[in-house]
Design a protein around this motif. Structure first.
Motif, mmCIF file in Angstrom:
data_model
loop_
_atom_site.group_PDB
_atom_site.id
_atom_site.type_symbol
_atom_site.label_atom_id
_atom_site.label_comp_id
_atom_site.label_asym_id
_atom_site.label_seq_id
_atom_site.Cartn_x
_atom_site.Cartn_y
_atom_site.Cartn_z
ATOM 1 N N GLU A 16 37.565 38.915 14.642
ATOM 2 C CA GLU A 16 38.849 39.335 15.200
ATOM 3 C C GLU A 16 39.536 38.124 15.826
ATOM 4 O O GLU A 16 38.922 37.336 16.545
ATOM 5 C CB GLU A 16 38.647 40.430 16.247
ATOM 6 N N GLY A 17 40.820 37.973 15.514
ATOM 7 C CA GLY A 17 41.578 36.820 15.985
ATOM 8 C C GLY A 17 41.517 35.629 15.052
ATOM 9 O O GLY A 17 42.170 34.604 15.308
ATOM 10 N N SER A 18 40.762 35.733 13.965
ATOM 11 C CA SER A 18 40.654 34.615 13.031
ATOM 12 C C SER A 18 41.934 34.444 12.225
ATOM 13 O O SER A 18 42.741 35.374 12.078
ATOM 14 C CB SER A 18 39.473 34.828 12.080
ATOM 15 N N LEU A 24 42.349 37.035 9.205
ATOM 16 C CA LEU A 24 42.794 38.396 9.530
ATOM 17 C C LEU A 24 44.288 38.419 9.814
ATOM 18 O O LEU A 24 45.005 39.322 9.354
ATOM 19 C CB LEU A 24 42.014 38.951 10.724
ATOM 20 N N GLU A 25 44.754 37.447 10.545
ATOM 21 C CA GLU A 25 46.189 37.389 10.852
ATOM 22 C C GLU A 25 47.007 37.138 9.590
ATOM 23 O O GLU A 25 48.048 37.774 9.366
ATOM 24 C CB GLU A 25 46.450 36.308 11.895
ATOM 25 N N ARG A 71 47.043 40.306 7.350
ATOM 26 C CA ARG A 71 47.930 41.353 7.875
ATOM 27 C C ARG A 71 49.393 41.024 7.620
ATOM 28 O O ARG A 71 50.177 41.893 7.206
ATOM 29 C CB ARG A 71 47.663 41.549 9.369
ATOM 30 N N VAL A 92 39.889 45.876 6.826
ATOM 31 C CA VAL A 92 39.324 44.728 7.538
ATOM 32 C C VAL A 92 37.817 44.886 7.678
ATOM 33 O O VAL A 92 37.333 45.919 8.136
ATOM 34 C CB VAL A 92 39.977 44.576 8.923
ATOM 35 N N GLU A 140 35.175 43.406 9.809
ATOM 36 C CA GLU A 140 35.033 42.570 11.001
ATOM 37 C C GLU A 140 33.663 41.902 11.011
ATOM 38 O O GLU A 140 32.627 42.549 10.886
ATOM 39 C CB GLU A 140 35.218 43.395 12.272
ATOM 40 N N THR A 143 30.672 39.742 12.812
ATOM 41 C CA THR A 143 30.059 39.505 14.119
ATOM 42 C C THR A 143 28.834 38.608 13.924
ATOM 43 O O THR A 143 28.421 38.346 12.792
ATOM 44 C CB THR A 143 29.602 40.822 14.769
#
Length: 387
Positions: free
Chosen positions: A169-171, A174-175, A178, A192, A194, A196
């Motif tokens: 998340e925040g990578s 992903l941005e 989107r 998505v 995600e 971890t």
């Protein structure tokens, strides 16, 4: 005469051998033909022979006691075939290296490329493959690995398939995914995965088992690919379209753009450096194919179809790199259906954009494998995957 081939029929492959045509209109092939193993010039399919029993072969190396990959562009007689003199592989195809046509208009070159790319994507998306998901509903077999760059967006914008992206998340990925999905009106189709630390550690073991590789770069690339394919399979899809080959074919790498000043290439021109990267494709494709197939998902690579490769190899250097812009021809070609906000976008490599490289390094250091150690990530990977 016999044949057991993937990716092409016997007539096509025999004709390619007889005519010395390395790009006979396929998306890659490999297998047994007339008592010999054969593999296409870019290694887009895999076939292995057993070193201990040279009459034995398989598409999956796990089916052999001591598998050896047949080199791309080679033919290898089997020990029980009609031509067994030495049972060694010989090259039958070499990747073309045509000189650009100085009379070819740039707009004509772009249009040829646009036609080839669009045709390959449309053909890949039209294959009638249906998978049954765990809830019993039928779904189209195709999904798209979607990082939001121009390559995957060119594919996504011409299909109805769901889009999958993996990352922390925040990578960046992903941005980018989107925003690109929104730009082509597909935001509701974006799924998505995600990432971890826990999923990385689990996936590392699966990737090493599937590929036999523990070096940092291969693992960093394969982990997000594996996690996407695993989710795709769980959702009931059995084919995954990827934008593989675009950077190699169209001058997407910094080392190509900087030739001859980049020490990572030996060529003294952009086209020469591009050729070096294309010739490196078979090694990465073996890794990616084995990674994807370990999840039960079959890769689809429309940008590596012969029709695209043939046109790409004819491009002059200025349509590969122009100033700070890379993949010039490809961006202009797909700009017919990809919004400019995405077509002109620079994109990080998968392992960096997903933050897998950063976080795998962090995991290694947290487990005592400090950067001052030589090859610390590989040593960490081996420590958690040893039997």
């Amino acid at each position: 005469m016999t044949a057991d081939l993937r990716g092409a029929d016997a007539v096509t492959v025999r004709a390619a051998i007889e005519s010395d045509d390395p790009l006979p209109g396929t998306a890659g092939f490999a297998g047994e033909l007339d008592g010999a193993l054969v593999r296409d010039v870019l290694g887009r399919e895999l076939v292995y022979v057993d070193r201990q029993d040279p009459s034995a072969w398989a598409f999956d190396p796990g089916d052999l006691a001591d598998p050896e990959l047949v080199p791309a562009g080679h033919l290898r007689p089997l020990a029980d075939g009609p031509d067994t003199d030495g049972e060694t592989a010989r090259r039958v195809w070499t990747l073309p290296d045509p000189d650009p046509d100085p009379e070819l208009d740039e707009d004509v070159a772009i249009e040829r490329l646009r036609t080839a790319v669009a045709g390959s994507i449309d053909a890949a998306g039209s294959i009638d493959a249906v998978a049954e998901s765990t809830d019993g509903t039928e779904k189209s077999g195709l999904a798209v690995a979607f990082s939001g760059g121009v390559d995957s967006t060119a594919i996504a914008a011409r299909t109805d398939a769901p889009l999958y992206v993996a990352g922390f998340e925040g990578s960046h990925d992903l941005e980018a995914a989107r925003s690109a999905a929104a730009a082509i009106g597909r935001e509701d189709d974006l799924r998505v995965v995600e990432v971890t630390h826990e999923t990385i550690e689990r996936a590392v073991g699966e990737v090493v088992a599937a590929t036999g590789r523990t070096n940092a770069m291969d693992v960093q690339i394969a982990v997000p690919l594996y996690l996407v394919a695993e989710r795709v399979a769980a959702d009931g899809y059995d084919r995954l379209a990827l934008g593989q080959g675009a950077d190699e074919l169209f001058g997407g790498y910094a080392k190509v753009a900087k030739a001859p000043d980049d020490p990572r290439v030996s060529a003294d021109t952009v086209r020469g450096a591009r050729r070096e990267t294309v010739l490196g494709l078979p090694d990465g494709l073996e890794r990616d194919l084995r990674t994807l197939r370990a999840t039960g998902v079959e890769p689809v690579t429309p940008l590596l179809h012969d029709r695209v490769v043939r046109v790409a190899l004819e491009l002059p250097g200025e349509l590969l790199v122009a100033g700070e812009e890379r993949k010039v021809a490809f961006r202009r070609a797909v700009g017919a259906w990809v919004p400019a906000s995405v077509a002109d976008r620079d994109k990080k490599a998968l392992q960096y954009g997903s933050l897998v490289t950063r976080e795998l390094d962090r995991l290694a250091r947290q487990n005592g494998f400090k950067r001052r150690l030589n090859d610390h990530v590989r040593k960490y990977v081996e420590s958690i995957t040893e039997p």
